[in-house]
Design a protein around this motif. Sequence first.
Motif, PDB file in Angstrom:
ATOM      1  N   LYS A  10       0.825  -1.191   0.000  1.00 28.74           N
ATOM      2  CA  LYS A  10       0.000   0.000   0.000  1.00 28.74           C
ATOM      3  C   LYS A  10       0.872   1.258   0.000  1.00 28.74           C
ATOM      4  N   ALA A  11       1.880   1.245   0.862  1.00 29.04           N
ATOM      5  CA  ALA A  11       2.770   2.402   0.976  1.00 29.04           C
ATOM      6  C   ALA A  11       3.477   2.640  -0.356  1.00 29.04           C
ATOM      7  N   LEU A  12       3.813   1.531  -1.001  1.00 23.21           N
ATOM      8  CA  LEU A  12       4.489   1.614  -2.277  1.00 23.21           C
ATOM      9  C   LEU A  12       3.553   2.222  -3.319  1.00 23.21           C
ATOM     10  N   ARG A  13       2.329   1.718  -3.321  1.00 22.12           N
ATOM     11  CA  ARG A  13       1.352   2.229  -4.289  1.00 22.12           C
ATOM     12  C   ARG A  13       1.104   3.711  -4.078  1.00 22.12           C
ATOM     13  N   MET A  14       1.120   4.095  -2.804  1.00 21.25           N
ATOM     14  CA  MET A  14       0.830   5.500  -2.525  1.00 21.25           C
ATOM     15  C   MET A  14       2.069   6.363  -2.692  1.00 21.25           C
ATOM     16  N   ALA A  65      11.240  -0.522   0.277  1.00 18.05           N
ATOM     17  CA  ALA A  65      10.328  -1.608   0.594  1.00 18.05           C
ATOM     18  C   ALA A  65      11.098  -2.904   0.770  1.00 18.05           C
ATOM     19  N   GLN A  66      12.133  -3.058  -0.027  1.00 22.71           N
ATOM     20  CA  GLN A  66      12.884  -4.303   0.071  1.00 22.71           C
ATOM     21  C   GLN A  66      13.776  -4.350   1.281  1.00 22.71           C
ATOM     22  N   THR A  67      14.335  -3.203   1.602  1.00 18.64           N
ATOM     23  CA  THR A  67      15.371  -3.238   2.618  1.00 18.64           C
ATOM     24  C   THR A  67      14.861  -2.961   4.021  1.00 18.64           C
ATOM     25  N   MET A  68      13.638  -2.463   4.146  1.00 19.26           N
ATOM     26  CA  MET A  68      13.232  -2.052   5.497  1.00 19.26           C
ATOM     27  C   MET A  68      12.956  -3.248   6.393  1.00 19.26           C
ATOM     28  N   SER A  69      13.259  -3.057   7.691  1.00 22.29           N
ATOM     29  CA  SER A  69      13.034  -4.126   8.648  1.00 22.29           C
ATOM     30  C   SER A  69      11.546  -4.211   8.953  1.00 22.29           C
ATOM     31  N   ALA A  70      11.178  -5.324   9.596  1.00 21.43           N
ATOM     32  CA  ALA A  70       9.768  -5.532   9.916  1.00 21.43           C
ATOM     33  C   ALA A  70       9.235  -4.393  10.776  1.00 21.43           C
ATOM     34  N   GLN A  71      10.057  -3.983  11.748  1.00 17.60           N
ATOM     35  CA  GLN A  71       9.582  -2.938  12.654  1.00 17.60           C
ATOM     36  C   GLN A  71       9.423  -1.618  11.898  1.00 17.60           C
ATOM     37  N   GLN A  72      10.327  -1.383  10.981  1.00 23.25           N
ATOM     38  CA  GLN A  72      10.217  -0.150  10.200  1.00 23.25           C
ATOM     39  C   GLN A  72       8.991  -0.194   9.305  1.00 23.25           C
ATOM     40  N   ALA A  73       8.711  -1.374   8.791  1.00 25.84           N
ATOM     41  CA  ALA A  73       7.531  -1.514   7.952  1.00 25.84           C
ATOM     42  C   ALA A  73       6.277  -1.265   8.780  1.00 25.84           C
ATOM     43  N   LEU A  74       6.322  -1.748  10.003  1.00 22.36           N
ATOM     44  CA  LEU A  74       5.187  -1.553  10.899  1.00 22.36           C
ATOM     45  C   LEU A  74       4.958  -0.061  11.150  1.00 22.36           C
ATOM     46  N   GLU A  75       6.060   0.655  11.193  1.00 20.16           N
ATOM     47  CA  GLU A  75       5.975   2.097  11.428  1.00 20.16           C
ATOM     48  C   GLU A  75       5.225   2.816  10.308  1.00 20.16           C
ATOM     49  N   LEU A  76       5.139   2.137   9.166  1.00 21.86           N
ATOM     50  CA  LEU A  76       4.436   2.768   8.046  1.00 21.86           C
ATOM     51  C   LEU A  76       3.000   3.099   8.404  1.00 21.86           C
TER      52      LEU A  76
END
Lengths: 1100, 147
Positions: free
Chosen positions: A549-553, A561-572
Amino acid sequence: MPGETDELLAEVVTECLEHIDQMENLLLALEGNAQEIDPEVINSIFRSAHSIKGVTGFCGLNNIKELAHVFENVLNAYRQGQLTPNAGSVDIMLKANDFLKTMLINAAESESFDIDPMVRNLAGILEPGADATSVLVPEKLTFLSDSTGRFTFTVDEAMLQDRISRGHHLYILRLDLVRDAPVEKRTPIELVNHILSLGEMHETAFELDLVHVDEEAIRATVPLAVLFSSLIDSSMVAGALAVPAQDVDHLESLEPGAAIPLARAVPEQVVLPPTRPTPPPARESKATAAPPITPERPTASTPRASVASVPSSPVAAAPSPQAPPKKATAVPVQPPKPPAPPEPPRVQEPPRESAPEYGPPDGEPGPVVEAVKTPSTVVQNFLRVNVSLLDNLMNLAGELVLGRNQLLQTAGTINSSSLTPVAQRIDLITSELQAQIMQTRMQELAGVFNKFPRLVRDLSRSLGKKVDLKIEGQEVELDKTIIEALGDPLVHIVRNSMDHGIERPETRRAAGKPEMGTLEVRAYHEAGQVNIEIRDDGAGIDISRLKDKALRMGLISPMEAQTMSAQQALELIFKPGLSTAETVSDVSGRGVGMDVVRSNLERLGGILDLQSEKGKGTNTRIKLPLTMAIIPCLIVRLGKGERYAVPQINLTELVRVRSAEVGERIERIGGAEVLRLRGNLLPLVRLGEVLRTEGFFRDPITNELKKDRRQNIADRRAGESDEAADQYRIRRSGQDRRQSTSPLNILVLSAGDLEYGLIVDELEDTEEIVVKPLGRHLKEIPSYAGATIMGDGRVAPILDVPGLAQQAELGRKKDVAQKTAQSRAKEEMAARKDMEKVLVFNHGPQELFAVPIPLVARIERIDAGRIETAMGHLSVQYRGSSLRLIMLDRHLPLTPFPTVQKVFVIVFEVAGHEIGICASTLVDERLVPFDLDVHTHQRLGVMGSMIIDHKTVLVLDIFELVGLEEPRWLQDVTKPEKPATAPKVLLVEDSEFFLKKVAGYLKDSGFEVVLAMNGREGLEKLEKNKIDIVLTDIEMPVMNGIEMVRQIRANPKYAGMRILALSSLAGDDDIQRGIAAGVDKYLIKLDRGALIDALMEPYV
Amino acid sequence: MTEPTGRSQTAQELVTFHLDHDLYGVEVEQVVEVNRDLIWTPIPGAAPYVRGAANLRGHIVTIVDLRKILDYDERPEDLAKTVIIVNSRDELVGILVDRIADVVEADRSLIESAPRNMPQTQARCLSGVLKIEGGLISLLDLNAALD
């Protein structure tokens, strides 16, 4: 009392709404636990409904009163076991409760509401099919009149019998709202509450005819009678209620004639001398349907004190079987105790507050004090106080704390034996006072948490989910301001859990989970802060979907998107516009949520932390300070200079690294410093650096004050600012090992999931500081959360821990591997300003050099054997002519050129001659920020140094090298024939390095130079100075070169101005744009010869 | 700061001050006080014209350098630290000036607009210009100058 009516009404409404909320939760409890009904729950609801009925009747809110009455009837049926609560009936009760609430909120219009449907519904519970009116009229009515005969009550006899059979005493109280309220310093509502706290109020009677306002007399009377039942013994009731005893009738039974005036419940020993007026004659009381008779009104002159003199004979004449009044008179000396209920208390426990506790005498006048230690002393400990008063107190306390701090500081410096103890005492008292005042603002979280049962119940129904809500820690207290602002964010999180978190039962079953989801809301204290956790065992957050979703937006790049950690992704999830729900529901809205939730919480000084595991659930944790206005902070210093306050809430620990250990414990990964702390790597931030990065910073290598470029390009916010920062870090890395020999004070700080160490120069004390807002010019700086005034009267900024992390770009430091990947990606993209492509090559195996690629004409690879020596010069025959070669070791202190078969020759064109530099190997072609260190390796022929991949690379100055190799070539360039007056060149360039370098060339060649750092500045300088030639960079902050050129060309004043543009990497497009704007010629920044030539052109 | 009664509607009292040899004026109603002994704390990261934040009886006041705003040269070191505390957009701001001058009564009708050829940085901050005996007073538009 017309003015007071509104106030009274408002209080009644507030009061009732509190009951409504309580009833709602209790009803939900009843519903949730239908198998095992807790009688106390029903009793509590009953009492609340009863209070509402009593209080609203009091104000003439008859609709509300009647609905509450029917409501109460249902509860009574539950209580008596005639009915068992079930989902259906509780649902109706809840709706009735809502309806009551609506009416209360619109109290003034409540009389116009149609309560009949609701009454019918409730009646339906009691007796399916029964008519509503039958519910309103109790089966057997009894009329009771008081002893004066002025008040008559219509009551349900069975109900009264019930009370009497449980050992309650029945009283009729004659009150006067004017007399009994203000005299006792309580509002009517408090009076009613007080009565309710001691027993049950069954009916009130209000005789309009008796409301009397005597224009001449100061006092008006608003008489009112209350039918009251209580376990309190007749000997104590008047005292407990603090009403004159002659205004209390004790009804011994409901038999006609049984109602008799209450004994003057006063111990004999306090009987006053007979000089007092004799009591009014014992009054006859009325019962049943007898018409009221009106005996002589009790002597109005009877003062309260006279109560004491009244003998207790009337009661003695008609002793109550349960509670002989004798008891009161017989044992006056015995410490008063709550009268033991004659039956086991389980039957009906009085409301908790009503358990009479006897405080110390509270200064009631007269000798009664000794004997009548009333429970009212306990109840009246609560006052309603206007919040603005508390706010004022809070502010004053804040000022006092400042004053105290100043006093302590002064006392510390004066060191006077008489002042010190006083200061210490003031210190103690101030702390205590401040704590106490803060306490007045504390409220329980219950106010917020109590919304959840209903919310969860309604949501689970509408979403078709089964949820078990567990609430813990309602009693935890927080500052009122925080509690008020906390409601919406918490509701949002709970809604999210319900909507997106917990799955539908069938989904849960399929996933092997119990159908019933669990939602826990928990509050607890930890280290002077309050933690609130909202945990569900639902589906968790789907990180990949979040990323998609973040990518689409367009919020993240594919690389991120590829390199971010799970926690960073959660921060999205905290990015605006993201909602994970597949369908937008009306429950959690359209994803405008979590970012707002977080910022709201952070505004409260809170920290929001989110953890989620797919399939397991989500845990949201909020850390909040107890209060906002005054916070404990650690004061730190930079150098000997400014102080900064660090909120203790963010401070986890202090680490001091001794100088000897610095090398060992501080490590460097990428460009980032980290501290090895118990096996973990903690990213480090130097406070001085972070703060200075926003404006000027002191170059650690040259120790010179530099303007930070980040500020200049902040508006463009692209990658290059990060790149510059990276470069700065990289450059530092070679230096710091030498620098970090002094011990380090490291504050381990936490902000959300982020933890980092802040290096400060000095630590001072921990202080309670008063948070003050910064003005609008400073508010926007992310590094500060506000400011405070220190003991010496100076201002100290309060550091914003998340804000500082943001400034230091710690998000990336956390994951170093990711950072490297990111900066690579940026390198590829950032073919823009201040970036220069350099060719990196080896001289010897260890000696790395670089040259700007735009200056390179070509590169040849030749056999080493073809190099010839003639006249002390090296050259190679090439395409029929001789190419001069430079071996760097001839001009620079280097190892001799290695013996290799093939030599790379990098060919340059300088002042019309070709010359080649010999390289043993070519290493790389790199795009780097061209901000060189020009001091460390200063030497003729070297432009400066930079660090590439942790290695020092010297950047060659080809012009100077040629000057060393063959000075004659340059003579006509470096020593131009000076024009009569030195031409004035306006050099517009935002890179400090190029600015200096190019200005140097120009000055050497006899030009007068005016400097500007951006287009706008350029235009201003142009206006002020008489400029002959403009030499400008293209990519610049504020106003770029193209725009500036356009403006110059548009101004007739500057007609014919020669404008040259500098570019490090001029693409054809750029050149076209420049030419279109009016640039006369494009030049390569470091091509000194060409530059000077172009400038001299008009003068030659 | 109170207007004496009977004063003409068109009269405006101005607190005037110097930057170099130029005379500026602000409306007396906007001036809270003139303070010569404020000590301010520099705030790193602030705009270049912000000198710092000072404590004025418990309020935090931002101190701005008017010379910077109006594009004068760097402030001479030896100048006394004269700060005019003004009320701008409901907060107190301290304006660092060179020297305070007289309170002048001006006739509003004589206020002219700023000359066109004035540099934009300065023109933006002025609400007008007033001719007085022996010179001009530039009327500072506080809100514009401080934003």
